[in-house]
Design an enzyme around this catalytic site. Structure first.
Site, PDB file in Angstrom:
ATOM      1  N   ASN A  81       0.660  -1.099  -0.008  1.00  0.00           N
ATOM      2  CA  ASN A  81       0.069   0.092  -0.142  1.00  0.00           C
ATOM      3  C   ASN A  81       0.874   1.183  -0.043  1.00  0.00           C
ATOM      4  OD1 ASN A  81      -2.526   1.274   2.536  1.00  0.00           O
ATOM      5  ND2 ASN A  81      -2.172   1.788   0.359  1.00  0.00           N
ATOM      6  N   CYS A 132      -5.438   6.218   8.028  1.00  0.00           N
ATOM      7  CA  CYS A 132      -4.798   5.316   7.320  1.00  0.00           C
ATOM      8  C   CYS A 132      -3.867   4.728   8.121  1.00  0.00           C
ATOM      9  CB  CYS A 132      -4.143   6.076   6.137  1.00  0.00           C
ATOM     10  SG  CYS A 132      -3.159   4.826   5.322  1.00  0.00           S
ATOM     11  N   ASN A 167     -11.866   5.739  10.325  1.00  0.00           N
ATOM     12  CA  ASN A 167     -12.819   5.691   9.032  1.00  0.00           C
ATOM     13  C   ASN A 167     -13.562   4.625   9.120  1.00  0.00           C
ATOM     14  OD1 ASN A 167     -10.889   3.804   8.528  1.00  0.00           O
ATOM     15  ND2 ASN A 167      -9.670   4.672   6.884  1.00  0.00           N
ATOM     16  N   HIS A 169     -15.814   1.340   7.993  1.00  0.00           N
ATOM     17  CA  HIS A 169     -15.865   0.078   7.343  1.00  0.00           C
ATOM     18  C   HIS A 169     -16.978  -0.855   7.318  1.00  0.00           C
ATOM     19  CE1 HIS A 169     -11.303   0.117   6.537  1.00  0.00           C
ATOM     20  NE2 HIS A 169     -11.633   1.128   7.359  1.00  0.00           N
ATOM     21  N   GLU A 185     -11.004  -0.003  -1.074  1.00  0.00           N
ATOM     22  CA  GLU A 185     -10.574   1.159  -0.205  1.00  0.00           C
ATOM     23  C   GLU A 185     -11.292   2.078  -1.100  1.00  0.00           C
ATOM     24  OE1 GLU A 185      -6.866   3.288   2.199  1.00  0.00           O
ATOM     25  OE2 GLU A 185      -6.709   1.426   1.231  1.00  0.00           O
ATOM     26  N   CYS A 198      -4.485  -2.659   3.706  1.00  0.00           N
ATOM     27  CA  CYS A 198      -5.040  -1.616   4.332  1.00  0.00           C
ATOM     28  C   CYS A 198      -5.179  -1.716   5.881  1.00  0.00           C
ATOM     29  CB  CYS A 198      -6.747  -1.744   3.967  1.00  0.00           C
ATOM     30  SG  CYS A 198      -7.586  -0.302   4.669  1.00  0.00           S
ATOM     31  N   GLY A 199      -4.536  -0.921   6.436  1.00  0.00           N
ATOM     32  CA  GLY A 199      -4.221  -1.317   8.100  1.00  0.00           C
ATOM     33  C   GLY A 199      -5.463  -0.942   8.602  1.00  0.00           C
ATOM     34  N   GLY A 213      -8.328  -1.472   7.542  1.00  0.00           N
ATOM     35  CA  GLY A 213      -9.185  -2.438   7.132  1.00  0.00           C
ATOM     36  C   GLY A 213      -8.709  -3.919   8.046  1.00  0.00           C
TER      37      GLY A 213
END
Length: 271
Positions: free
Chosen positions: A13, A75, A150, A152, A201, A210-211, A213
């Site tokens: 990523n 992120c 964020n 999810h 993403e 994706c951390g 995620g």
């Protein structure tokens, strides 16, 4: 004016890191500027652009822009990249809240904070049970919704590779039930201490890692009693270790790599 940058990645990523702690950028990071820099044919190329700025309340402030130019809240892989550049224990202010990083034998450990499960914290367009959303798209249904800085949704499947995420991901991301769009995770539980994960993403598409995620999917699996409170999440780019402590805070540990450094002419990308 030429602006220095550092190209980094966390398990594939990849990021353009701009350090504006001592020297501010020549101008604002507008949507068009970010998109031009992120372009993989005519720019530097990245999944996200990370801007490091001074902050009165933390070691740095980290602002995060997806490759579509939109600024986002958090992120995890980018936090590890910033933590590696800082090289010591640090606090990082983000739009998604305060996080902390420290060097670790396995790379960089990041305290990602406390997850949120309330419908209006995701956010959703209207109240519903976030443990099992009464919604479905194609073969994917009844996800758990969670905000880890964020938003999810996490779907549990028998085979993560068999899900046509490149087709379903954008449909779910842009669904009107998610007013701020959504990151889409398909998770396969291998055993109590191991999971496999693929992520669509928001604003970036399919990603090798994706951390946030990984954090969201691990905590979702823990909530459903599918895995232990520490689990290795295997993404296409490599593994991350996620622990959810008794204090409710999520700790993510993994590597970050510097690829190269360079400079670019600001006027070639601005505006």
């Amino acid at each position: 004016m030429r602006v220095p940058f550092i190209k980094m990645h966390g398990l594939g990523n990849d990021f353009i890191m701009l350090d504006a702690r001592e020297t501010p950028l020549p101008g604002p990071l507008e949507n068009a500027t970010v998109k031009a820099l992120a372009d993989r044919r005519e720019g530097i190329g990245c999944d996200q652009l990370i801007l490091m700025e001074p902050d009165d309340t933390a070691t740095i402030r980290m602002r995060i822009y997806n490759s579509d130019g939109a600024e986002v809240e958090a992120c995890g892989n980018g936090a590890r990249a910033a933590g590696m550049l800082l090289g010591e224990e640090a606090t990082i202010a983000t739009a998604g809240g305060m996080i902390a990083t420290r060097p670790d034998a396995s790379g960089i450990s990041v305290d990602m904070g406390v997850p949120r499960f309330e419908w209006d914290a995701i956010p959703l367009a209207y109240p519903m049970d976030t443990e099992r959303l009464p919604l479905g798209w194609g073969t994917l249904e009844a996800p758990l919704a969670i905000n880890v800085g964020n938003p999810h949704v996490v779907f549990f499947v028998d085979d993560a590779d068999a899900v046509p995420l490149e087709a379903l991901g954008p449909q779910i991301e842009m669904d009107s039930v998610f007013p701020e769009r959504i990151n889409v995770n398909v998770a396969e539980v291998v055993e109590r201490a191991s999971m496999r994960l693929r992520v669509w993403e928001r604003g970036a598409g399919l990603t090798r890692a994706c951390g946030t995620g990984a954090c969201a999917s691990a905590v979702a699996a823990m909530r459903r009693g599918l895995v232990d409170r520490e689990v290795t999440v295997h993404l296409p780019g490599g593994p991350l270790i996620i622990a959810w402590g008794d204090d409710d805070r999520i700790i993510m540990t993994g590597g970050a790599t510097e690829a190269f450094r360079g400079t670019f002419a600001w006027d070639d990308y601005a505006g």
